[in-house]
Design a protein around this motif. Sequence first.
Motif, PDB file in Angstrom:
ATOM      1  N   ASP A 119     -11.693  -3.394 -21.122  1.00  0.00           N
ATOM      2  CA  ASP A 119     -12.900  -3.166 -21.924  1.00  0.00           C
ATOM      3  C   ASP A 119     -14.103  -2.767 -21.073  1.00  0.00           C
ATOM      4  O   ASP A 119     -14.867  -1.870 -21.438  1.00  0.00           O
ATOM      5  CB  ASP A 119     -13.256  -4.415 -22.732  1.00  0.00           C
ATOM      6  CG  ASP A 119     -12.234  -4.743 -23.799  1.00  0.00           C
ATOM      7  OD1 ASP A 119     -11.493  -3.835 -24.232  1.00  0.00           O
ATOM      8  OD2 ASP A 119     -12.157  -5.919 -24.212  1.00  0.00           O
ATOM      9  N   GLU A 120     -14.287  -3.446 -19.933  1.00  0.00           N
ATOM     10  CA  GLU A 120     -15.481  -3.237 -19.109  1.00  0.00           C
ATOM     11  C   GLU A 120     -15.359  -2.062 -18.135  1.00  0.00           C
ATOM     12  O   GLU A 120     -16.391  -1.541 -17.690  1.00  0.00           O
ATOM     13  CB  GLU A 120     -15.794  -4.503 -18.309  1.00  0.00           C
ATOM     14  CG  GLU A 120     -16.156  -5.673 -19.168  1.00  0.00           C
ATOM     15  CD  GLU A 120     -16.257  -6.980 -18.415  1.00  0.00           C
ATOM     16  OE1 GLU A 120     -16.842  -7.925 -18.969  1.00  0.00           O
ATOM     17  OE2 GLU A 120     -15.744  -7.082 -17.278  1.00  0.00           O
ATOM     18  N   GLU A 121     -14.165  -1.672 -17.804  1.00  0.00           N
ATOM     19  CA  GLU A 121     -13.983  -0.600 -16.819  1.00  0.00           C
ATOM     20  C   GLU A 121     -13.332   0.642 -17.434  1.00  0.00           C
ATOM     21  O   GLU A 121     -13.953   1.696 -17.512  1.00  0.00           O
ATOM     22  CB  GLU A 121     -13.125  -1.103 -15.635  1.00  0.00           C
ATOM     23  CG  GLU A 121     -13.707  -2.299 -14.920  1.00  0.00           C
ATOM     24  CD  GLU A 121     -14.968  -2.003 -14.139  1.00  0.00           C
ATOM     25  OE1 GLU A 121     -15.152  -0.848 -13.697  1.00  0.00           O
ATOM     26  OE2 GLU A 121     -15.775  -2.928 -13.958  1.00  0.00           O
ATOM     27  N   ILE A 122     -12.088   0.492 -17.862  1.00  0.00           N
ATOM     28  CA  ILE A 122     -11.317   1.647 -18.317  1.00  0.00           C
ATOM     29  C   ILE A 122     -11.906   2.232 -19.595  1.00  0.00           C
ATOM     30  O   ILE A 122     -12.184   3.429 -19.671  1.00  0.00           O
ATOM     31  CB  ILE A 122      -9.837   1.263 -18.497  1.00  0.00           C
ATOM     32  CG1 ILE A 122      -9.241   0.852 -17.138  1.00  0.00           C
ATOM     33  CG2 ILE A 122      -9.045   2.422 -19.105  1.00  0.00           C
ATOM     34  CD1 ILE A 122      -7.890   0.205 -17.223  1.00  0.00           C
ATOM     35  N   GLY A 168      -2.469   9.166 -20.587  1.00  0.00           N
ATOM     36  CA  GLY A 168      -1.036   9.221 -20.385  1.00  0.00           C
ATOM     37  C   GLY A 168      -0.409   7.944 -19.870  1.00  0.00           C
ATOM     38  O   GLY A 168       0.813   7.853 -19.745  1.00  0.00           O
ATOM     39  N   VAL A 169      -1.221   6.922 -19.570  1.00  0.00           N
ATOM     40  CA  VAL A 169      -0.715   5.651 -19.048  1.00  0.00           C
ATOM     41  C   VAL A 169      -0.704   4.616 -20.170  1.00  0.00           C
ATOM     42  O   VAL A 169      -1.737   4.381 -20.800  1.00  0.00           O
ATOM     43  CB  VAL A 169      -1.577   5.150 -17.865  1.00  0.00           C
ATOM     44  CG1 VAL A 169      -1.079   3.808 -17.367  1.00  0.00           C
ATOM     45  CG2 VAL A 169      -1.606   6.183 -16.750  1.00  0.00           C
ATOM     46  N   PRO A 170       0.457   3.981 -20.426  1.00  0.00           N
ATOM     47  CA  PRO A 170       0.518   2.973 -21.487  1.00  0.00           C
ATOM     48  C   PRO A 170      -0.070   1.635 -21.029  1.00  0.00           C
ATOM     49  O   PRO A 170       0.119   1.227 -19.888  1.00  0.00           O
ATOM     50  CB  PRO A 170       2.013   2.837 -21.762  1.00  0.00           C
ATOM     51  CG  PRO A 170       2.678   3.274 -20.503  1.00  0.00           C
ATOM     52  CD  PRO A 170       1.759   4.244 -19.835  1.00  0.00           C
ATOM     53  N   TYR A 171      -0.797   0.995 -21.941  1.00  0.00           N
ATOM     54  CA  TYR A 171      -1.347  -0.345 -21.706  1.00  0.00           C
ATOM     55  C   TYR A 171      -0.897  -1.235 -22.856  1.00  0.00           C
ATOM     56  O   TYR A 171      -1.196  -0.943 -24.013  1.00  0.00           O
ATOM     57  CB  TYR A 171      -2.882  -0.320 -21.680  1.00  0.00           C
ATOM     58  CG  TYR A 171      -3.459   0.374 -20.472  1.00  0.00           C
ATOM     59  CD1 TYR A 171      -3.818  -0.344 -19.346  1.00  0.00           C
ATOM     60  CD2 TYR A 171      -3.646   1.758 -20.465  1.00  0.00           C
ATOM     61  CE1 TYR A 171      -4.354   0.299 -18.236  1.00  0.00           C
ATOM     62  CE2 TYR A 171      -4.177   2.399 -19.356  1.00  0.00           C
ATOM     63  CZ  TYR A 171      -4.524   1.666 -18.249  1.00  0.00           C
ATOM     64  OH  TYR A 171      -5.048   2.293 -17.155  1.00  0.00           O
ATOM     65  N   ALA A 172      -0.177  -2.299 -22.524  1.00  0.00           N
ATOM     66  CA  ALA A 172       0.222  -3.256 -23.553  1.00  0.00           C
ATOM     67  C   ALA A 172      -1.024  -3.973 -24.027  1.00  0.00           C
ATOM     68  O   ALA A 172      -1.878  -4.364 -23.229  1.00  0.00           O
ATOM     69  CB  ALA A 172       1.224  -4.257 -22.991  1.00  0.00           C
ATOM     70  N   MET A 173      -1.148  -4.118 -25.325  1.00  0.00           N
ATOM     71  CA  MET A 173      -2.301  -4.838 -25.866  1.00  0.00           C
ATOM     72  C   MET A 173      -2.041  -6.323 -25.710  1.00  0.00           C
ATOM     73  O   MET A 173      -0.893  -6.768 -25.660  1.00  0.00           O
ATOM     74  CB  MET A 173      -2.536  -4.445 -27.315  1.00  0.00           C
ATOM     75  CG  MET A 173      -2.934  -2.974 -27.421  1.00  0.00           C
ATOM     76  SD  MET A 173      -3.515  -2.469 -29.017  1.00  0.00           S
ATOM     77  CE  MET A 173      -4.997  -3.428 -29.194  1.00  0.00           C
ATOM     78  N   ALA A 174      -3.113  -7.085 -25.630  1.00  0.00           N
ATOM     79  CA  ALA A 174      -3.002  -8.535 -25.543  1.00  0.00           C
ATOM     80  C   ALA A 174      -2.273  -9.036 -26.788  1.00  0.00           C
ATOM     81  O   ALA A 174      -2.243  -8.345 -27.810  1.00  0.00           O
ATOM     82  CB  ALA A 174      -4.398  -9.150 -25.451  1.00  0.00           C
ATOM     83  N   ALA A 213      -8.136 -11.663 -21.045  1.00  0.00           N
ATOM     84  CA  ALA A 213      -7.006 -10.732 -20.950  1.00  0.00           C
ATOM     85  C   ALA A 213      -7.421  -9.265 -21.079  1.00  0.00           C
ATOM     86  O   ALA A 213      -6.708  -8.385 -20.620  1.00  0.00           O
ATOM     87  CB  ALA A 213      -5.964 -11.068 -22.017  1.00  0.00           C
ATOM     88  N   THR A 214      -8.566  -8.995 -21.720  1.00  0.00           N
ATOM     89  CA  THR A 214      -8.969  -7.597 -21.965  1.00  0.00           C
ATOM     90  C   THR A 214     -10.192  -7.161 -21.172  1.00  0.00           C
ATOM     91  O   THR A 214     -10.609  -6.006 -21.278  1.00  0.00           O
ATOM     92  CB  THR A 214      -9.268  -7.369 -23.459  1.00  0.00           C
ATOM     93  OG1 THR A 214     -10.442  -8.115 -23.834  1.00  0.00           O
ATOM     94  CG2 THR A 214      -8.085  -7.747 -24.336  1.00  0.00           C
TER      95      THR A 214
END
Length: 187
Positions: free
Chosen positions: A121-124, A34-40, A116-117
Amino acid sequence: MLEGGIVATAKEFLPRYTVEDYKFWEGDWELINGVPYAMAPSPIWKHQRISLLIAKQIEEQLENCPKGCYVCQEIDWIIDERTVVRPDLVVVCGKVELEEHLKKTPEVIFEIVSKATSFKDEEIKFSLYEREKVKFYALVYPNIKKMRVFELKNGKFEKVFDSNSESFTFKIDCPFKVDISAVWRRI
């Protein structure tokens, strides 16, 4: 502090969105829980080249797969009503509905990690893909010319490969190998 001595975090007050909301957004976004993340910004040449070279290796090996395994670059994977991600590469086996978006859990996911990612990538995404039971998660690091592969074992990702000069065989319905040193030679 809220009524009754309850402590709230800022996270609890963030708006939550759905895939229906996501469909109308401009630009490139991912939606995770439900949380938006802007892509690089648009991937750089090196990123796209690495993605192409890995996909090419996989496609050549899966071409005659009797069980129907396919590789695809940058397709939206709709996990549920509150989560849609766009991995760099996915490998899916079995019947795939030919729709606009992927709705089936991939067997293998590759993310090409940049400064930037890296957190996402490594956590979320690491936690998300583990929760969704992706069999293999490969993180490819262009800056250090390395690939790390995690395999889902007993519900948790376990690192099974960490190299810049070897190849790794992904053991799925139609096994395939990625020779990471061949990728680095072409970059």
